[in-house]
Design a protein around this motif. Sequence first.
Motif, PDB file in Angstrom:
ATOM      1  N   LEU A 100      80.061  72.254 132.060  1.00 17.61           N
ATOM      2  CA  LEU A 100      79.124  72.152 131.006  1.00 17.61           C
ATOM      3  C   LEU A 100      79.202  70.600 130.158  1.00 17.61           C
ATOM      4  O   LEU A 100      77.955  70.393 129.709  1.00 17.61           O
ATOM      5  CB  LEU A 100      79.552  73.322 130.027  1.00 17.61           C
ATOM      6  CG  LEU A 100      79.256  74.633 130.586  1.00 17.61           C
ATOM      7  CD1 LEU A 100      79.830  75.863 129.483  1.00 17.61           C
ATOM      8  CD2 LEU A 100      77.889  74.919 130.730  1.00 17.61           C
ATOM      9  N   LEU A 101      80.286  70.360 130.218  1.00 16.80           N
ATOM     10  CA  LEU A 101      80.390  68.866 129.729  1.00 16.80           C
ATOM     11  C   LEU A 101      79.582  67.748 130.259  1.00 16.80           C
ATOM     12  O   LEU A 101      78.633  66.935 129.780  1.00 16.80           O
ATOM     13  CB  LEU A 101      81.806  68.472 129.460  1.00 16.80           C
ATOM     14  CG  LEU A 101      81.752  67.043 129.033  1.00 16.80           C
ATOM     15  CD1 LEU A 101      81.757  67.020 127.597  1.00 16.80           C
ATOM     16  CD2 LEU A 101      83.531  66.443 129.115  1.00 16.80           C
ATOM     17  N   LEU A 102      79.307  67.947 131.648  1.00 20.98           N
ATOM     18  CA  LEU A 102      78.295  67.229 132.638  1.00 20.98           C
ATOM     19  C   LEU A 102      77.043  67.588 132.158  1.00 20.98           C
ATOM     20  O   LEU A 102      76.160  66.523 132.142  1.00 20.98           O
ATOM     21  CB  LEU A 102      78.826  67.353 134.096  1.00 20.98           C
ATOM     22  CG  LEU A 102      80.231  66.780 134.403  1.00 20.98           C
ATOM     23  CD1 LEU A 102      80.601  67.275 136.146  1.00 20.98           C
ATOM     24  CD2 LEU A 102      80.057  65.357 134.671  1.00 20.98           C
ATOM     25  N   LEU A 103      76.715  68.602 132.272  1.00 23.00           N
ATOM     26  CA  LEU A 103      75.379  68.918 131.747  1.00 23.00           C
ATOM     27  C   LEU A 103      74.951  68.454 130.534  1.00 23.00           C
ATOM     28  O   LEU A 103      73.730  67.947 130.341  1.00 23.00           O
ATOM     29  CB  LEU A 103      75.219  70.714 131.959  1.00 23.00           C
ATOM     30  CG  LEU A 103      74.032  71.268 132.084  1.00 23.00           C
ATOM     31  CD1 LEU A 103      73.497  71.029 133.381  1.00 23.00           C
ATOM     32  CD2 LEU A 103      74.108  72.898 131.861  1.00 23.00           C
ATOM     33  N   ALA A 104      75.809  68.606 129.393  1.00 25.13           N
ATOM     34  CA  ALA A 104      75.364  68.169 128.071  1.00 25.13           C
ATOM     35  C   ALA A 104      75.282  66.674 128.089  1.00 25.13           C
ATOM     36  O   ALA A 104      74.420  65.930 127.484  1.00 25.13           O
ATOM     37  CB  ALA A 104      76.472  68.616 127.203  1.00 25.13           C
ATOM     38  N   ALA A 140      72.623  78.511 140.541  1.00 25.04           N
ATOM     39  CA  ALA A 140      71.855  79.207 139.595  1.00 25.04           C
ATOM     40  C   ALA A 140      72.096  79.463 138.101  1.00 25.04           C
ATOM     41  O   ALA A 140      71.434  79.342 137.243  1.00 25.04           O
ATOM     42  CB  ALA A 140      71.228  80.713 140.376  1.00 25.04           C
ATOM     43  N   LEU A 141      73.475  79.719 137.933  1.00 22.45           N
ATOM     44  CA  LEU A 141      73.819  79.966 136.504  1.00 22.45           C
ATOM     45  C   LEU A 141      73.839  78.758 135.735  1.00 22.45           C
ATOM     46  O   LEU A 141      73.559  78.827 134.434  1.00 22.45           O
ATOM     47  CB  LEU A 141      75.124  80.478 136.395  1.00 22.45           C
ATOM     48  CG  LEU A 141      75.852  80.947 135.148  1.00 22.45           C
ATOM     49  CD1 LEU A 141      74.905  82.129 134.433  1.00 22.45           C
ATOM     50  CD2 LEU A 141      77.398  81.410 135.352  1.00 22.45           C
ATOM     51  N   LEU A 142      74.299  77.590 136.329  1.00 21.22           N
ATOM     52  CA  LEU A 142      74.487  76.127 135.533  1.00 21.22           C
ATOM     53  C   LEU A 142      72.846  76.027 135.285  1.00 21.22           C
ATOM     54  O   LEU A 142      72.666  75.346 134.477  1.00 21.22           O
ATOM     55  CB  LEU A 142      75.179  75.152 136.398  1.00 21.22           C
ATOM     56  CG  LEU A 142      75.595  73.928 135.587  1.00 21.22           C
ATOM     57  CD1 LEU A 142      76.444  74.479 134.534  1.00 21.22           C
ATOM     58  CD2 LEU A 142      76.073  73.016 136.521  1.00 21.22           C
ATOM     59  N   GLY A 143      72.006  76.071 136.440  1.00 19.54           N
ATOM     60  CA  GLY A 143      70.700  75.873 136.344  1.00 19.54           C
ATOM     61  C   GLY A 143      69.842  76.369 135.378  1.00 19.54           C
ATOM     62  O   GLY A 143      69.074  76.041 134.294  1.00 19.54           O
ATOM     63  N   LEU A 144      70.262  77.672 135.166  1.00 26.32           N
ATOM     64  CA  LEU A 144      69.819  78.542 133.912  1.00 26.32           C
ATOM     65  C   LEU A 144      70.377  77.898 132.759  1.00 26.32           C
ATOM     66  O   LEU A 144      69.331  77.643 131.499  1.00 26.32           O
ATOM     67  CB  LEU A 144      70.328  79.956 133.933  1.00 26.32           C
ATOM     68  CG  LEU A 144      69.609  80.930 132.903  1.00 26.32           C
ATOM     69  CD1 LEU A 144      68.236  81.183 133.176  1.00 26.32           C
ATOM     70  CD2 LEU A 144      70.455  82.305 132.850  1.00 26.32           C
ATOM     71  N   VAL A 145      71.536  77.546 132.413  1.00 17.89           N
ATOM     72  CA  VAL A 145      72.024  77.075 131.313  1.00 17.89           C
ATOM     73  C   VAL A 145      71.290  75.644 130.958  1.00 17.89           C
ATOM     74  O   VAL A 145      70.880  75.442 129.669  1.00 17.89           O
ATOM     75  CB  VAL A 145      73.564  77.045 131.288  1.00 17.89           C
ATOM     76  CG1 VAL A 145      74.124  76.206 129.941  1.00 17.89           C
ATOM     77  CG2 VAL A 145      74.190  78.351 131.119  1.00 17.89           C
ATOM     78  N   GLY A 146      71.206  74.938 131.854  1.00 17.04           N
ATOM     79  CA  GLY A 146      70.686  73.584 131.754  1.00 17.04           C
ATOM     80  C   GLY A 146      69.290  73.672 131.526  1.00 17.04           C
ATOM     81  O   GLY A 146      68.630  72.853 130.645  1.00 17.04           O
ATOM     82  N   VAL A 183      73.099  70.030 138.406  1.00 16.80           N
ATOM     83  CA  VAL A 183      72.811  71.526 139.023  1.00 16.80           C
ATOM     84  C   VAL A 183      72.966  71.473 140.423  1.00 16.80           C
ATOM     85  O   VAL A 183      73.705  72.273 141.119  1.00 16.80           O
ATOM     86  CB  VAL A 183      71.536  72.052 138.461  1.00 16.80           C
ATOM     87  CG1 VAL A 183      71.354  73.256 139.119  1.00 16.80           C
ATOM     88  CG2 VAL A 183      71.449  72.227 137.075  1.00 16.80           C
ATOM     89  N   VAL A 184      72.312  70.490 141.202  1.00 21.44           N
ATOM     90  CA  VAL A 184      72.443  70.444 142.435  1.00 21.44           C
ATOM     91  C   VAL A 184      73.756  70.092 142.963  1.00 21.44           C
ATOM     92  O   VAL A 184      74.292  70.482 143.944  1.00 21.44           O
ATOM     93  CB  VAL A 184      71.374  69.430 143.030  1.00 21.44           C
ATOM     94  CG1 VAL A 184      71.743  68.860 144.652  1.00 21.44           C
ATOM     95  CG2 VAL A 184      70.178  69.843 142.875  1.00 21.44           C
ATOM     96  N   ALA A 185      74.525  69.323 142.301  1.00 12.56           N
ATOM     97  CA  ALA A 185      75.671  68.765 142.924  1.00 12.56           C
ATOM     98  C   ALA A 185      76.806  69.984 142.644  1.00 12.56           C
ATOM     99  O   ALA A 185      77.596  70.297 143.496  1.00 12.56           O
ATOM    100  CB  ALA A 185      76.426  67.940 141.815  1.00 12.56           C
ATOM    101  N   VAL A 186      76.719  70.563 141.512  1.00  8.01           N
ATOM    102  CA  VAL A 186      77.558  72.013 141.388  1.00  8.01           C
ATOM    103  C   VAL A 186      77.138  73.238 142.539  1.00  8.01           C
ATOM    104  O   VAL A 186      77.829  73.669 143.219  1.00  8.01           O
ATOM    105  CB  VAL A 186      77.401  72.460 140.079  1.00  8.01           C
ATOM    106  CG1 VAL A 186      78.041  73.996 140.052  1.00  8.01           C
ATOM    107  CG2 VAL A 186      78.266  71.652 139.102  1.00  8.01           C
ATOM    108  N   ALA A 187      75.865  73.036 142.766  1.00 11.00           N
ATOM    109  CA  ALA A 187      75.320  74.193 143.609  1.00 11.00           C
ATOM    110  C   ALA A 187      75.781  73.878 145.105  1.00 11.00           C
ATOM    111  O   ALA A 187      76.226  74.685 145.847  1.00 11.00           O
ATOM    112  CB  ALA A 187      73.681  74.348 143.705  1.00 11.00           C
ATOM    113  N   LEU A 188      75.766  72.582 145.361  1.00  8.34           N
ATOM    114  CA  LEU A 188      76.291  71.960 146.678  1.00  8.34           C
ATOM    115  C   LEU A 188      77.665  72.062 146.883  1.00  8.34           C
ATOM    116  O   LEU A 188      78.199  72.272 147.774  1.00  8.34           O
ATOM    117  CB  LEU A 188      75.835  70.552 147.171  1.00  8.34           C
ATOM    118  CG  LEU A 188      74.654  70.294 147.242  1.00  8.34           C
ATOM    119  CD1 LEU A 188      74.216  68.799 147.360  1.00  8.34           C
ATOM    120  CD2 LEU A 188      74.163  71.234 148.617  1.00  8.34           C
TER     121      LEU A 188
END
Length: 162
Positions: free
Chosen positions: A10-14, A52-58, A39-44
């Motif tokens: 979440l910190l990386l996303l922010a 998908a969850l991080l993409g939704l938040v982002g 999002v892609v880095a976490v998904a990979l």
Amino acid sequence: MSGLRWPVRLLLLATALVCMLALGARGVVALPDLVLIVVVAVALTAGSSAGALLGLVGGWLLDLAPPVADPLGVSALGYAAAGWVAGRARRRAGHPWWWPVPVIAAAGLVSRLVPVLIDLASARPVAWGSLAWQVIATATLGLVLVGLVERLEATLVRRGRA
């Protein structure tokens, strides 16, 4: 202290969102989508559910960040779909150095599909050239940044902080 994986994500996303807003305010034309790269880095690294969850938040963060152009939730759905698609491209035995480029390009196209369809349905012009340059810039920058996020996740796991 364990369980730092999601707070770090979440910190990386922010951080990615703030960097995108700062670059956009400075007039960068082909703005790379830094949120999509995270999002892609976490998904990979973690798979399609986490992507998908991080993409939704982002996507929600992007929907709420100025300037608001699309209806609330459009980016969230697009980024969730992009995270799921990128997670489906995960390889358990690792991936070659070039693998993030086509995955980011595909995820970028998926994340922009709904806004483009809305523009086409409402007879608004679609900036195809700008969209293409954004996908190219994001995929190129993602070649470097995806590896850094993957190493950060691996370090958290190795040190027992995940």
